[in-house]
Design a protein around this motif. Structure first.
Motif, mmCIF file in Angstrom:
data_model
loop_
_atom_site.group_PDB
_atom_site.id
_atom_site.type_symbol
_atom_site.label_atom_id
_atom_site.label_comp_id
_atom_site.label_asym_id
_atom_site.label_seq_id
_atom_site.Cartn_x
_atom_site.Cartn_y
_atom_site.Cartn_z
ATOM 1 N N ALA A 313 -98.776 0.937 35.862
ATOM 2 C CA ALA A 313 -97.829 0.759 36.967
ATOM 3 C C ALA A 313 -96.431 1.214 36.574
ATOM 4 O O ALA A 313 -95.704 1.816 37.376
ATOM 5 N N THR A 314 -96.044 0.965 35.325
ATOM 6 C CA THR A 314 -94.707 1.340 34.861
ATOM 7 C C THR A 314 -94.548 2.852 34.793
ATOM 8 O O THR A 314 -93.528 3.405 35.241
ATOM 9 N N TYR A 315 -95.541 3.529 34.251
ATOM 10 C CA TYR A 315 -95.470 4.987 34.176
ATOM 11 C C TYR A 315 -95.471 5.608 35.572
ATOM 12 O O TYR A 315 -94.778 6.600 35.816
ATOM 13 N N GLU A 316 -96.251 5.035 36.471
ATOM 14 C CA GLU A 316 -96.256 5.552 37.849
ATOM 15 C C GLU A 316 -94.877 5.385 38.491
ATOM 16 O O GLU A 316 -94.375 6.292 39.162
ATOM 17 N N ALA A 317 -94.251 4.229 38.264
ATOM 18 C CA ALA A 317 -92.928 3.982 38.833
ATOM 19 C C ALA A 317 -91.872 4.904 38.218
ATOM 20 O O ALA A 317 -90.890 5.274 38.876
ATOM 21 N N TYR A 318 -92.083 5.297 36.971
ATOM 22 C CA TYR A 318 -91.100 6.124 36.274
ATOM 23 C C TYR A 318 -91.292 7.621 36.551
ATOM 24 O O TYR A 318 -90.430 8.430 36.217
ATOM 25 N N SER A 319 -92.373 7.969 37.205
ATOM 26 C CA SER A 319 -92.765 9.384 37.319
ATOM 27 C C SER A 319 -91.739 10.247 38.036
ATOM 28 O O SER A 319 -91.712 11.470 37.849
ATOM 29 N N THR A 320 -90.871 9.659 38.847
ATOM 30 C CA THR A 320 -89.850 10.438 39.556
ATOM 31 C C THR A 320 -88.443 10.191 39.006
ATOM 32 O O THR A 320 -87.466 10.681 39.574
ATOM 33 N N LYS A 321 -88.347 9.463 37.900
ATOM 34 C CA LYS A 321 -87.034 9.052 37.411
ATOM 35 C C LYS A 321 -86.571 9.815 36.177
ATOM 36 O O LYS A 321 -85.517 9.511 35.621
ATOM 37 N N TRP A 322 -87.335 10.799 35.765
ATOM 38 C CA TRP A 322 -86.962 11.538 34.563
ATOM 39 C C TRP A 322 -86.673 12.998 34.923
ATOM 40 O O TRP A 322 -87.006 13.460 36.008
ATOM 41 N N GLY A 323 -86.016 13.693 33.986
ATOM 42 C CA GLY A 323 -85.783 15.118 34.165
ATOM 43 C C GLY A 323 -84.636 15.472 35.083
ATOM 44 O O GLY A 323 -84.577 16.602 35.589
ATOM 45 N N HIS A 324 -83.697 14.543 35.306
ATOM 46 C CA HIS A 324 -82.583 14.780 36.229
ATOM 47 C C HIS A 324 -81.279 14.926 35.436
ATOM 48 O O HIS A 324 -80.782 13.960 34.859
ATOM 49 N N PHE A 325 -80.720 16.100 35.455
ATOM 50 C CA PHE A 325 -79.571 16.438 34.611
ATOM 51 C C PHE A 325 -78.353 15.574 34.906
ATOM 52 O O PHE A 325 -77.659 15.141 33.979
ATOM 53 N N ASP A 326 -78.069 15.294 36.150
ATOM 54 C CA ASP A 326 -76.825 14.609 36.518
ATOM 55 C C ASP A 326 -76.993 13.133 36.857
ATOM 56 O O ASP A 326 -76.044 12.488 37.306
ATOM 57 N N ASP A 327 -78.182 12.588 36.638
ATOM 58 C CA ASP A 327 -78.419 11.183 36.957
ATOM 59 C C ASP A 327 -77.961 10.313 35.785
ATOM 60 O O ASP A 327 -78.526 10.391 34.692
ATOM 61 N N PRO A 328 -76.937 9.463 35.964
ATOM 62 C CA PRO A 328 -76.445 8.643 34.845
ATOM 63 C C PRO A 328 -77.454 7.619 34.353
ATOM 64 O O PRO A 328 -77.294 7.063 33.264
ATOM 65 N N ALA A 329 -78.517 7.368 35.138
ATOM 66 C CA ALA A 329 -79.552 6.421 34.723
ATOM 67 C C ALA A 329 -80.747 7.114 34.076
ATOM 68 O O ALA A 329 -81.706 6.450 33.682
ATOM 69 N N CYS A 330 -80.694 8.438 33.954
ATOM 70 C CA CYS A 330 -81.844 9.186 33.421
ATOM 71 C C CYS A 330 -81.857 9.119 31.899
ATOM 72 O O CYS A 330 -80.872 9.468 31.243
ATOM 73 N N ALA A 331 -82.989 8.687 31.340
ATOM 74 C CA ALA A 331 -83.126 8.540 29.886
ATOM 75 C C ALA A 331 -83.969 9.641 29.259
ATOM 76 O O ALA A 331 -84.046 9.732 28.031
ATOM 77 N N MET A 332 -84.636 10.457 30.087
ATOM 78 C CA MET A 332 -85.529 11.484 29.549
ATOM 79 C C MET A 332 -85.319 12.802 30.257
ATOM 80 O O MET A 332 -85.378 12.898 31.478
ATOM 81 N N GLY A 333 -85.062 13.833 29.455
ATOM 82 C CA GLY A 333 -84.952 15.192 29.958
ATOM 83 C C GLY A 333 -86.034 16.064 29.365
ATOM 84 O O GLY A 333 -87.158 15.597 29.103
ATOM 85 N N PRO A 334 -85.737 17.325 29.106
ATOM 86 C CA PRO A 334 -86.704 18.218 28.484
ATOM 87 C C PRO A 334 -86.795 17.955 26.985
ATOM 88 O O PRO A 334 -85.985 17.205 26.416
ATOM 89 N N VAL A 335 -87.777 18.568 26.332
ATOM 90 C CA VAL A 335 -87.779 18.606 24.875
ATOM 91 C C VAL A 335 -86.971 19.830 24.444
ATOM 92 O O VAL A 335 -86.576 20.660 25.257
ATOM 93 N N VAL A 336 -86.708 19.953 23.155
ATOM 94 C CA VAL A 336 -85.667 20.861 22.697
ATOM 95 C C VAL A 336 -86.011 22.337 22.822
ATOM 96 O O VAL A 336 -85.113 23.178 22.984
ATOM 97 N N SER A 337 -87.300 22.685 22.786
ATOM 98 C CA SER A 337 -87.659 24.094 22.753
ATOM 99 C C SER A 337 -89.072 24.300 23.295
ATOM 100 O O SER A 337 -89.866 23.352 23.393
#
Length: 489
Positions: A313-337
């Protein structure tokens, strides 16, 4: 993405291009686009940096003038604080850090921990009196003096580059060493800014040198094998750390290594708000690109199905909350390369082949943008012998392992070649502390406590490294001990 000015070498007090003006592309993880050029050092450039550092250590008062070097390190810190906006831009665009990571470990913690090192500096003992001893018919007074070891080669990673660069550069400089900083090829700007601001601060020529190169090995090999370099401090993979130890042995070089981890988070059945504790264990902060992350989640077998449901349930809820460059609450972006993204995907495919169940994620996400995106991923039905449970993936991949009782949890946690960090949660503090004391690891959190801070020593057991970073102990890694015995007149 912005285009940054060319990142130049800093050698012998001069910011300059590499030999022949050679450069390489600096690629931004969010888009996969070129965000700037970095100087691509030649062997001659590295040679010049080593010679400059050796000369500065051997012929100037840098190793002995404590007040002078503290004042310059303090001035450098002030310039870093004044350039916080530049640091943030580097962390976001070059490292690929989301805003939550930028505002914590990437920039804020770098500056705060640097300040902690300066606060620790006056507490260092530069001499120790061992008193007098009567022997052979006369009395000898004994005294230890602590001196800078010499020239330091600092080889640093791409995941938290400003933070790790500060740890190595500042600790070595405060100890009285001269430094050649070789940042990872993926994050040249996070290294070059140390040279730029050191020049502005007025550092003497040769005290700090910064070398960038597209080749990940050439400059490092030269530093490790050159007898003029007295100590190598390295943060990175265990495989490269072992290679550095072998290469450095020829010149009996001191090595100081902070290496990999496969740390365990143990959640006991009596943990208050068990659901929240399990949900908080999802591995998303900075896309799991941290040596001290807890990438093995250990939960009681009696509550394993409950834990799996919570995680799903947690991963499903988080599925739209990552990868956002300008979101101050975003904890996960891309990997380095792209290389790192493909490596992580290889481990995901391996986990499926090994028979683990993919509870969440596991896919590359080109729909998120043209950069290096892979989903937050969770495996269940994992046993600790699987490679995904034993090897450091360095990505957003959590493995969940059930345990029978406290002894089984301790056994599983310790059944690893690594020992860098970990955590234990329980409603019974004494129970949690007793377990924590039996885990073979360098740092461990109990019930959410924070064992990692700039004034505290940090490092690992087993194949997670040698030595300690940060705090007084971190500065002492760069010192030699000299014993003097003298007969009073």
């Amino acid at each position: 993405m912005p285009m940054f000015p060319e990142a130049k070498l800093f050698i012998d007090g001069v910011l300059r291009p590499a030999e022949g003006g050679k450069t390489y592309d600096n690629i931004g993880p969010w888009t996969g686009d070129v965000i700037g050029k970095a100087a691509d050092a030649s062997a001659a450039d590295v040679e010049a940096a080593i010679a400059a550092a050796r000369r500065a250590f051997d012929t100037t008062d840098w190793p002995t003038n404590h007040e002078k070097r503290f004042a310059l390190v303090k001035k450098l810190h002030e310039l870093f604080v004044a350039n916080t906006d530049r640091l943030v831009a580097i962390a976001r665009n070059e490292v690929g850090a989301p805003l939550v990571a930028v505002n914590r470990a990437q920039v804020a913690n770098c500056l705060d921990s640097w300040k902690a090192l300066m606060d620790a500096y006056p507490k260092l003992n530069w001499e120790k009196d061992y008193g007098a001893k009567q022997a052979y018919g006369f009395t000898t007074q004994r005294q230890a003096v602590y001196e800078a070891i010499g020239v330091v080669g600092a080889i640093t990673p791409w995941n938290f580059p400003l933070y790790v660069n500060a740890e190595k550069v500042v600790s070595a400089l405060l100890a009285g060493c001269t430094v050649i900083l070789k940042p990872a090829p993926d994050t040249p700007l996070a290294g070059v800014i140390f040279g730029e601001l050191a020049q502005e601060a007025g550092f003497p020529p040769g005290v700090l040198n910064v070398i960038t190169a597209a080749d990940p090995a050439m400059a490092g090999e030269m530093l490790v094998t050159d007898p003029r370099v007295d100590l190598i401090t390295f943060t990175g993979s265990t495989a490269i750390g072992k290679h550095i130890m072998r290469q450095g042995a020829e010149t009996m070089k001191r090595v100081f290594l902070e290496l990999g981890g496969k740390s365990a988070s143990i959640i006991l059945e009596d943990t208050p708000n068990f659901a929240q504790a399990v949900a908080s264990s999802i591995l998303v902060f900075h896309a799991g690109q941290g040596c001290a992350v807890t990438s093995r989640l250990l939960v009681p077998k009696a509550r394993y199905e409950e834990a799996k449901a919570i995680l799903k349930a947690t991963y499903e809820a988080y599925s739209t909350k990552w990868g956002h460059f300008d979101d101050p609450a975003c904890a996960m972006g891309p990997v380095v390369s792209k290389k790192q993204m493909e490596r992580i995907k290889g481990y995901v495919d391996l986990g499926v082949k090994e028979g683990a169940t993919l509870l969440a994620g596991g896919n590359l996400r080109p729909d998120m943008g043209t950069g290096w995106f892979i989903e937050p991923t969770c495996f269940v039905d994992v046993n600790n012998k699987m490679r995904i449970a034993q090897e450091e993936i360095f990505g957003p991949v959590l493995v969940v392992i059930p345990f029978e009782d406290d002894e089984d949890a301790i056994r599983i946690a310790n059944d690893s070649p690594y020992g860098l960090s970990g955590s234990v949660q329980s409603g019974d503090l004494n129970r949690a502390l007793n377990i924590a004391k039996r885990i073979r690891t360098g740092t461990i959190s109990v019930n959410g406590g924070l064992p990692i801070s700039g004034e505290l020593p940090f490092g690992g057991y087993k194949q997670s490294g040698i030595g300690r970073a940060w705090g007084i102990e971190g500065i002492e890694e760069y010192l030699e001990t000299k014993l003097i015995g003298y007969r009073a007149a």
